[in-house]
Design an enzyme around this catalytic site. Sequence first.
Site, PDB file in Angstrom:
ATOM      1  N   CYS A  59       0.865  -1.180   0.000  1.00  0.00           N
ATOM      2  CA  CYS A  59       0.000   0.000   0.000  1.00  0.00           C
ATOM      3  C   CYS A  59       0.899   1.227   0.000  1.00  0.00           C
ATOM      4  O   CYS A  59       2.113   1.127   0.130  1.00  0.00           O
ATOM      5  CB  CYS A  59      -0.892  -0.001   1.237  1.00  0.00           C
ATOM      6  SG  CYS A  59      -2.110   1.319   1.267  1.00  0.00           S
ATOM      7  N   CYS A  60       0.315   2.387  -0.143  1.00  0.00           N
ATOM      8  CA  CYS A  60       1.104   3.608  -0.074  1.00  0.00           C
ATOM      9  C   CYS A  60       0.597   4.455   1.078  1.00  0.00           C
ATOM     10  O   CYS A  60      -0.324   4.069   1.773  1.00  0.00           O
ATOM     11  CB  CYS A  60       0.975   4.383  -1.373  1.00  0.00           C
ATOM     12  SG  CYS A  60      -0.687   4.947  -1.685  1.00  0.00           S
TER      13      CYS A  60
END
Length: 228
Positions: free
Chosen positions: A136-137
Amino acid sequence: MLASRGLPLHTALRWVAPGLLASFHSSAPRLRPARVAVVLSGCGVYDGTEIHEASAILVHLSRGGAKVQMYAPDVPQMHVVDHSKGQPAEAESRNVLVESARIARGKIASLAKLTTADHDAVIFPGGFGAAKNFLCCISPVLAAKVLSGAEVTVGHEDEEGGKWPYAGTAGAIKELGGKHYVKEVTEAHVDTKNKVVTTPAFMCETELHHIFDGIGAMVKNVLKLTGK
């Protein structure tokens, strides 16, 4: 893909800093109480979920009367970090779901089982584990990447002597076509069009109670979007 699209939740690749979170309101039918998914990525800021953020989210959701289900990917951690040294612990291996269960007190399910049909919103606590364990970011960067013109906040746009060490993230958001709004750590920004709520949290070097208050503002707005 995002929960608001009515599809199983997946994540996008970017990079992550500790202590940033966002909430994505889904199009699931409105129910009382609000049904909220909290996605964890391990236990501990350097290789998993930021524990203070996760706890604050759960406290505010409980206070708001929400029904909560926690999820985590059932995969090996990228690595294990000795938090007393801030360095990888060689020859150690841990499972993300098993580690996340520590925060959830055992009440947790595999991320593969999360569907938007069962939830009104999903919240991502911060922590480096989001990048290391399921790619994920930083959540606002994720929103900017997936939703054209999404409005988000990571706090301030200047480091201000180290108070905002990840201020450069605002530039990444703009490069992706997102709109960054300057907010204090005690505040949250609501993108009413895309139904995305963000707060700086540990993007700011400050006292814990300020971060707790900002998370409270975020949760309150998330529940408002669900009709709670």
